[in-house]
Design an enzyme around this catalytic site. Structure first.
Site: not given
Ligand code: C5P
Length: 302
Positions: A12, A146
């Protein structure tokens, strides 16, 4: 004969990535416009003897891809097999996961998330009774912000931490050149850097939505927004030169993709995208892609 299922995981790019305040749960409130790209990984799940639910994961010696339960594809199988068991399903054979990467690792293109989404589709095809879409959806959101988008693909407005999706109308095909960096960037590190910066979040996508509806690539290029770009550039200043090189080579607009460090260049047509990728290829790995593409899907079942 051992059954096997192959699935495709699409990358993406964020056409708009507005980052709101940090929430109490450690995530940021986002307003984002996702577009899936033709660039993809391919995963094959094969039933094998051994201890499950995942017996092994083979990333073909790619040193940046974990071959254990740190990999989201591995965790996707664990979660969906737990759902199957909790719903009274019989014990299932273990699976071996074969992962062919086309999407850069830690590149800001949701490669790991897309692998999880494609794994959910592939493993679901191996279940005697497939899980309904809302179960895949819930597991996807648990796996990462994502993952729900990469499950459905196309063009979507993402809110919350990125997991609440609304389809957006988009006409035409968008042509991209992509410049990959040698070393990835950690998403939490880029969010962390952003939190230290003085900034005003961009949370309005109305103009971009209109441009996508009309399929006007020049308007879309003008409206592309990434609140994370300043933080990614601060951690990796050389990306500024990459963006300048792509724009000099003829791209309408160059941006850092998501949290980076991949740079994505929107171009007027396929020919220009190939020229821009050719020019960027003098400095490092580069390729072309088109969007929107579909979400994760099963390619072949044997
Ligand atoms: O959701 P995911 O595990 O992919 O996110 C990885 C990290 O990215 C989270 O632990 C957070 O630190 C950051 N993140 C964030 N806000 C979001 C998505 C991700 O701060 N909306």
């Amino acid at each position: 004969m051992a059954r096997s299922v192959s699935a495709i995981a699409h990358a993406k790019v964020n056409l708009h990535l507005g980052v709101g305040p940090l929430r109490e749960d450690g995530y940021h409130e986002l307003v984002t416009v996702f577009q899936s790209l033709s660039l993809h990984d391919e995963l094959t799940l094969t039933e094998v003897d051994g201890e499950g639910p995942v017996a092994s994961l083979d990333a073909h010696g790619n040193p940046e891809v974990p071959e254990d339960d740190r990999n989201l594809a591995w965790r996707a199988v664990e979660k969906l097999s737990a759902w199957h068991r909790d719903n009274g399903g019989d014990a299932l054979p273990a699976v071996a996961i074969d992962l062919l990467k086309g999407i850069p690792t830690a590149g800001g293109m949701a490669g790991g998330s897309a692998d999880a989404a494609a794994t959910l589709r592939a493993y679901n095809a191996l279940l005697p009774v497939a899980a309904p879409e809302e179960v895949l959806w819930r597991i996807a959101a648990e796996l990462g912000s994502d993952v729900p988008f990469t499950l459905v693909g196309e063009t979507q407005l993402g809110t919350g931490r990125g997991e609440n999706l609304t389809p957006m109308l988009s006409t035409g095909t968008y042509h991209w050149a992509l410049a990959f960096a040698k070393e990835g960037l950690s998403t939490p590190a880029v969010f962390g850097k952003l939190d230290q910066m003085e900034r005003t979040p961009h949370l309005d996508t109305a103009e971009l939505a209109a441009a996508l509806r009309s399929g006007d690539v020049h308007q879309v290029a003008r409206l592309i927004t990434n609140d994370m770009q300043a933080a990614a550039l601060s951690l990796r200043p050389q990306l500024r030169r990459t963006i300048e090189a792509g724009e000099r080579a003829g791209a309408l607009r160059g941006i850092v993709s998501g949290s980076g460090p991949t740079c994505a260049f929107l171009c007027e047509d396929a020919e220009t995208a190939a020229e821009v990728a050719g020019e960027l290829g003098l400095y490092g790995k580069a390729t072309t892609a088109t969007g929107p593409a579909r979400g994760a899907y099963v390619k072949e079942s044997k």
